[in-house]
Every structure is written in C-alpha cells, then in structure tokens.
Write an enzyme that holds these catalytic residues in place. Structure first.
Site, PDB file in Angstrom:
ATOM      1  CE  LYS A   1       4.542   0.705  -0.682  1.00 16.10           C
ATOM      2  NZ  LYS A   1       4.272   0.926   0.049  1.00 16.10           N
TER       3      LYS A   1
ATOM      4  NE  ARG B   1       0.577  -4.486  -1.682  1.00 13.03           N
ATOM      5  CZ  ARG B   1       0.704  -3.264  -2.197  1.00 13.03           C
ATOM      6  NH1 ARG B   1       0.914  -2.730  -3.770  1.00 13.03           N
ATOM      7  NH2 ARG B   1       0.081  -2.433  -1.475  1.00 13.03           N
TER       8      ARG B   1
ATOM      9  NE  ARG C   1      -4.495  -1.002   1.936  1.00 13.84           N
ATOM     10  CZ  ARG C   1      -4.354   0.263   1.332  1.00 13.84           C
ATOM     11  NH1 ARG C   1      -4.849   1.082   2.465  1.00 13.84           N
ATOM     12  NH2 ARG C   1      -3.404   1.575   0.989  1.00 13.84           N
TER      13      ARG C   1
ATOM     14  NE  ARG D   1      -5.470   4.336  -2.292  1.00 13.25           N
ATOM     15  CZ  ARG D   1      -4.456   3.728  -2.051  1.00 13.25           C
ATOM     16  NH1 ARG D   1      -3.035   4.158  -2.914  1.00 13.25           N
ATOM     17  NH2 ARG D   1      -4.634   2.406  -2.261  1.00 13.25           N
TER      18      ARG D   1
ATOM     19  NE  ARG E   1      -3.324   6.465   0.666  1.00 12.49           N
ATOM     20  CZ  ARG E   1      -2.568   5.881   0.441  1.00 12.49           C
ATOM     21  NH1 ARG E   1      -1.106   5.642   0.062  1.00 12.49           N
ATOM     22  NH2 ARG E   1      -3.044   4.417   0.324  1.00 12.49           N
TER      23      ARG E   1
HETATM   24  P1  ADP Z   1       2.511   4.234   0.062  1.00 17.61           P
HETATM   25  O1  ADP Z   1       2.616   4.374  -1.109  1.00 17.61           O
HETATM   26  O2  ADP Z   1       3.812   3.756   0.942  1.00 17.61           O
HETATM   27  O3  ADP Z   1       0.856   3.202   0.779  1.00 17.61           O
HETATM   28  P2  ADP Z   1       2.364   7.075   0.584  1.00 17.61           P
HETATM   29  O4  ADP Z   1       3.671   8.025   0.129  1.00 17.61           O
HETATM   30  O5  ADP Z   1       0.407   7.432  -0.308  1.00 17.61           O
HETATM   31  O6  ADP Z   1       2.392   5.739   1.337  1.00 17.61           O
HETATM   32  O7  ADP Z   1       1.806   8.105   1.950  1.00 17.61           O
HETATM   33  C1  ADP Z   1       0.945   7.914   2.996  1.00 17.61           C
HETATM   34  C2  ADP Z   1       0.323   9.504   3.506  1.00 17.61           C
HETATM   35  O8  ADP Z   1       1.000   9.502   4.160  1.00 17.61           O
HETATM   36  C3  ADP Z   1      -0.044  10.085   2.385  1.00 17.61           C
HETATM   37  O9  ADP Z   1      -1.298  10.934   2.631  1.00 17.61           O
HETATM   38  C4  ADP Z   1       0.897  10.548   2.233  1.00 17.61           C
HETATM   39  O10 ADP Z   1       1.082  12.422   2.239  1.00 17.61           O
HETATM   40  C5  ADP Z   1       1.897  10.521   3.833  1.00 17.61           C
HETATM   41  N1  ADP Z   1       3.302  11.174   3.906  1.00 17.61           N
HETATM   42  C6  ADP Z   1       3.671  10.266   3.116  1.00 17.61           C
HETATM   43  N2  ADP Z   1       5.047  10.761   3.240  1.00 17.61           N
HETATM   44  C7  ADP Z   1       4.889  10.826   5.025  1.00 17.61           C
HETATM   45  C8  ADP Z   1       6.561  11.877   5.779  1.00 17.61           C
HETATM   46  N3  ADP Z   1       7.353  11.334   5.353  1.00 17.61           N
HETATM   47  N4  ADP Z   1       5.984  11.812   6.696  1.00 17.61           N
HETATM   48  C9  ADP Z   1       4.467  12.631   6.942  1.00 17.61           C
HETATM   49  N5  ADP Z   1       3.344  11.772   6.254  1.00 17.61           N
HETATM   50  C10 ADP Z   1       3.278  11.685   5.125  1.00 17.61           C
HETATM   51  P1  AMP Z   2      -1.362   0.604  -3.479  1.00 18.01           P
HETATM   52  O1  AMP Z   2      -1.417   1.764  -3.923  1.00 18.01           O
HETATM   53  O2  AMP Z   2      -0.151   0.173  -3.960  1.00 18.01           O
HETATM   54  O3  AMP Z   2      -1.580   1.161  -1.683  1.00 18.01           O
HETATM   55  O4  AMP Z   2      -2.377  -0.726  -3.849  1.00 18.01           O
HETATM   56  C1  AMP Z   2      -3.455  -0.411  -3.742  1.00 18.01           C
HETATM   57  C2  AMP Z   2      -4.168  -1.989  -3.682  1.00 18.01           C
HETATM   58  O5  AMP Z   2      -3.634  -2.514  -5.221  1.00 18.01           O
HETATM   59  C3  AMP Z   2      -3.373  -3.706  -2.886  1.00 18.01           C
HETATM   60  O6  AMP Z   2      -4.004  -3.168  -1.421  1.00 18.01           O
HETATM   61  C4  AMP Z   2      -3.615  -4.057  -4.163  1.00 18.01           C
HETATM   62  O7  AMP Z   2      -5.035  -4.495  -3.704  1.00 18.01           O
HETATM   63  C5  AMP Z   2      -3.329  -4.353  -4.850  1.00 18.01           C
HETATM   64  N1  AMP Z   2      -1.607  -3.930  -5.746  1.00 18.01           N
HETATM   65  C6  AMP Z   2      -1.917  -3.355  -5.558  1.00 18.01           C
HETATM   66  N2  AMP Z   2       0.259  -3.537  -5.516  1.00 18.01           N
HETATM   67  C7  AMP Z   2       0.100  -4.835  -5.662  1.00 18.01           C
HETATM   68  C8  AMP Z   2       0.972  -6.073  -5.915  1.00 18.01           C
HETATM   69  N3  AMP Z   2       1.803  -5.750  -6.353  1.00 18.01           N
HETATM   70  N4  AMP Z   2       0.401  -7.509  -5.883  1.00 18.01           N
HETATM   71  C9  AMP Z   2      -0.902  -7.445  -5.130  1.00 18.01           C
HETATM   72  N5  AMP Z   2      -2.239  -6.503  -5.190  1.00 18.01           N
HETATM   73  C10 AMP Z   2      -1.679  -5.357  -5.697  1.00 18.01           C
END
Ligand code: ADP
Ligand code: AMP
Length: 222
Positions: A15, A90, A173, A162, A129
């Site tokens: 995302k 969420r 999660r 992270r 990541r």
């Molecule tokens: P989210 O925001 O849904 O948690 P991220 O965008 O942070 O996901 O992506 C999670 C991890 O996967 C990151 O390390 C990113 O670089 C990697 N990633 C994102 N999209 C892809 C993809 N299409 N193929 C492989 N790795 C990806």
């Molecule tokens: P993310 O960066 O989207 O992976 O979010 C990291 C963490 O932030 C999550 O695991 C939650 O602890 C908190 N968080 C982010 N967005 C929300 C939301 N919409 N509602 C509640 N907690 C959130």
C-alpha cells in the site's frame, strides 16, 4: 469535487509503495496513518506517546484517537483536491467515520483498490523492509533495494527496520488484520467501491493494474 481513494490490503501488500507512486502521478495527497503516527512518535508528541505502545506490539491504536487524527489531516489545504488513503480505515467504525467526514468535505470514497497478496509473501516482504528515517520512503533488501545499502535514494537519510516488522510482531499484525480490517472488503464491496488488484506481481505491474482499475473521474479530478 475532491477525489478520495482508499488503498486496502494486509500489512506488507504494498500500500505505502503504491501510494507513493500513484499519489505523485495523480497529484493527490498521500495520507498514511502509520506515517503520521511514526512522525508523532519521533517527535514524542502526546499523540505519539499514546500510540507508541499499541504500534510496537502490533495492535491497533484506538478508533477515537485515529479518527480525530485523520479528520484533522484531511481538512488541511493539501487535501482540497482529495487524498489517497493508506492504512486508514482499519475497522468498521473508522470506515463509517470516514464516510461521514468526507460527506462534510463535499466528497465520498470514490474507489477502494484492494491489493491482494498471500500470507507467506507478506512475511517475506515485511521482514526485508527498510524504511527511510526522514520521510518514510520504502525499500526491500531483495525486491526493491536502495542504490546504496542503508541510505535512502530520495533524500539520503538513514534506512532502518521498523520495530513492528520483527517476525513475531508481523504475525500478530497479520492476525489483527484478518480479525479487524478484512471485513472492510465486504463493506466496500457492498457499496460497489471495491476493485481487486493482484499484488503478487512486481511493483511496476501492480502500479499499472492499480491505475487501470481507477475510474476516469479519480484519474482526472472532476
Ligand atoms: P504496506 O504499506 O501495505 O504495509 P509496503 O508498501 O510497505 O506495504 O511494502 C512492504 C514491503 O514489500 C516493502 O519492503 C516493499 O519494498 C516491498 N514491496 C512492495 N511492493 C512489492 C512488490 N510488488 N513486490 C515485491 N516487494 C514489494
Ligand atoms: P502501517 O504503517 O500502516 O503498517 O501502520 C503501522 C501501525 O500503526 C499499525 O500496526 C497500527 O498499530 C497503527 N495504525 C496505523 N493506521 C491505523 C489505523 N487506521 N487504526 C489503528 N491503528 C493504526
């Protein structure tokens, strides 16, 4: 009318990666609830202190706090044309609150791309990541490495892993996602807003499918 796009999908689906690319292409604000919480933790604000414990153990921050934070963010000037939401809503109460607040801003949720990726792949993605300290730019040590190890390509800041990307917290999660967030796909499907996107492709292909799934109104503004 403003355009609002909600990216749905489990943690690690891509995302944040896609929101970064697509928000730039469409000229929409990228609103990531996780990034706002992390910024507040970094600055040790009241909100940051409250959210920190929930986030580090992979739980959700309570709805009332999260809803107020997003309402404030969406009311800023850079969201006048709309926003691409990443990580919010969420829970069902957050989704209902979003519908109300967008109606007040003269808009609605236009489309909800749901990025689908298998659970085993999510763990691979999250455990590799690396995130940029300054702006939250996202990398993966194998799938999307920075040009120079440990340094952000965009702003030269340090990359870090992270705390909530540790293997145990990731499992929790994903569990929280299936319990609390997955039901939102039905909520948006019923309202005709959901479009499914195969997230198990490379980043460029996911972007192409995502853009193709957006209605013209969301691509051009109205
Ligand atoms: P989210 O925001 O849904 O948690 P991220 O965008 O942070 O996901 O992506 C999670 C991890 O996967 C990151 O390390 C990113 O670089 C990697 N990633 C994102 N999209 C892809 C993809 N299409 N193929 C492989 N790795 C990806
Ligand atoms: P993310 O960066 O989207 O992976 O979010 C990291 C963490 O932030 C999550 O695991 C939650 O602890 C908190 N968080 C982010 N967005 C929300 C939301 N919409 N509602 C509640 N907690 C959130």
């Amino acid at each position: 009318m403003p355009v609002y796009i909600v990216l749905l999908g489990p943690p690690g689906a891509g995302k944040g990666t896609q929101a970064g690319i697509v928000s730039e292409k469409l000229g929409l604000a990228h609103v990531s609830s996780g990034d706002i919480f992390r910024e507040n933790i970094k600055n040790q604000t009241e909100l940051g202190k409250l959210a920190e414990g929930f986030i580090n153990r992979g739980a959700l921050v309570p709805d009332d706090v999260t809803i107020d934070m997003i309402r404030e963010r969406l009311s800023r000037a850079d969201c006048l044309r709309g926003a691409l939401l990443d990580g919010y809503p969420r829970t069902p109460p957050q989704a209902e609150a979003l519908d109300h607040m967008l109606a007040n801003f003269g808009g609605k949720v236009d489309v909800v791309p749901y990025i689908q990726v298998d659970e085993a792949e999510l763990v691979n993605r999250l455990s590799g990541r690396w995130t940029c300290r300054a702006e939250g730019h996202i990398y993966h040590m194998v799938f999307n490495p920075p040009k120079q190890a440990g340094i952000c390509d965009v702003d030269g800041s340090e990359l870090y892993q992270r705390e909530d990307d540790s293997r145990e917290t990731v499992q929790h999660r994903i569990h929280v996602y299936f319990e609390q967030t997955a039901p939102l796909s039905e909520y948006y499907r019923k309202q005709g807003q959901l479009v499914e996107v195969n997230g198990a492709q490379n980043i460029e292909k996911v972007t192409a499918d995502l853009l193709a799934a957006l209605p013209e109104s969301a691509k051009n503004g109205r």
